[in-house]
Design a protein around this motif. Structure first.
Motif, PDB file in Angstrom:
ATOM      1  N   GLU A 108       0.839  -1.210   0.000  1.00 46.19           N
ATOM      2  CA  GLU A 108       0.000   0.000   0.000  1.00 46.19           C
ATOM      3  C   GLU A 108       0.870   1.255   0.000  1.00 46.19           C
ATOM      4  O   GLU A 108       0.589   2.225  -0.714  1.00 46.19           O
ATOM      5  N   ALA A 109       1.946   1.242   0.788  1.00 47.60           N
ATOM      6  CA  ALA A 109       2.838   2.396   0.861  1.00 47.60           C
ATOM      7  C   ALA A 109       3.518   2.620  -0.485  1.00 47.60           C
ATOM      8  O   ALA A 109       3.641   3.762  -0.954  1.00 47.60           O
ATOM      9  N   LEU A 110       3.945   1.533  -1.135  1.00 50.42           N
ATOM     10  CA  LEU A 110       4.584   1.662  -2.449  1.00 50.42           C
ATOM     11  C   LEU A 110       3.602   2.196  -3.482  1.00 50.42           C
ATOM     12  O   LEU A 110       3.951   3.042  -4.318  1.00 50.42           O
ATOM     13  N   THR A 111       2.368   1.709  -3.408  1.00 47.03           N
ATOM     14  CA  THR A 111       1.339   2.187  -4.331  1.00 47.03           C
ATOM     15  C   THR A 111       1.090   3.672  -4.103  1.00 47.03           C
ATOM     16  O   THR A 111       0.981   4.459  -5.077  1.00 47.03           O
ATOM     17  N   ALA A 112       1.029   4.074  -2.836  1.00 52.12           N
ATOM     18  CA  ALA A 112       0.810   5.496  -2.519  1.00 52.12           C
ATOM     19  C   ALA A 112       1.989   6.329  -3.026  1.00 52.12           C
ATOM     20  O   ALA A 112       1.791   7.422  -3.576  1.00 52.12           O
ATOM     21  N   LEU A 113       3.217   5.832  -2.843  1.00 50.22           N
ATOM     22  CA  LEU A 113       4.402   6.551  -3.320  1.00 50.22           C
ATOM     23  C   LEU A 113       4.386   6.662  -4.837  1.00 50.22           C
ATOM     24  O   LEU A 113       4.727   7.719  -5.398  1.00 50.22           O
ATOM     25  N   GLU A 114       3.991   5.594  -5.494  1.00 49.98           N
ATOM     26  CA  GLU A 114       3.893   5.626  -6.957  1.00 49.98           C
ATOM     27  C   GLU A 114       2.876   6.658  -7.396  1.00 49.98           C
ATOM     28  O   GLU A 114       3.085   7.398  -8.364  1.00 49.98           O
TER      29      GLU A 114
END
Length: 104
Positions: free
Chosen positions: A92-98
């Motif tokens: 989820e954090a990676l998706t948000a960063l993306e």
């Protein structure tokens, strides 16, 4: 004759003495064997007692090992849950960063 009777009596006496000596030796051997048997029996009893103690210890160790194995299974399950949760949060954090990166 008297000499022959004396000689025969001496021979019988010597034979009797030899038999008595043999009996005494056999009695001594028998007593020694009884003592050895008693010592052997004590050793066997002591060994049997040690064996019973070892069997009891083994039972305790097997129970403890089973308990540790169950605890390990539960710990692995908990670790899998935590790992899965952390992986989900990381995704989820990676998706948000993306998403933020794409907006910039």
């Amino acid at each position: 004759s008297l000499e022959e009777l004396n000689a025969e009596l001496d021979a019988i006496t010597q034979q009797r003495d030899a038999l008595l000596e043999e009996r005494n030796l056999l009695e001594e051997e028998n007593e020694e064997m009884l003592v050895q048997f008693g010592l052997f029996k004590e050793d066997m009893d002591r060994t049997d007692q040690e064996l019973e103690t070892l069997r009891a210890d083994r039972t305790v160790w097997e129970k403890t090992a089973h308990e540790f194995e169950q605890e390990l299974v539960e710990t692995r399950k908990s670790l899998d849950i935590v790992t899965s949760s952390l992986k989900g949060e990381a995704d989820e954090a990676l998706t948000a960063l993306e998403s933020v990166k794409n907006q910039l």
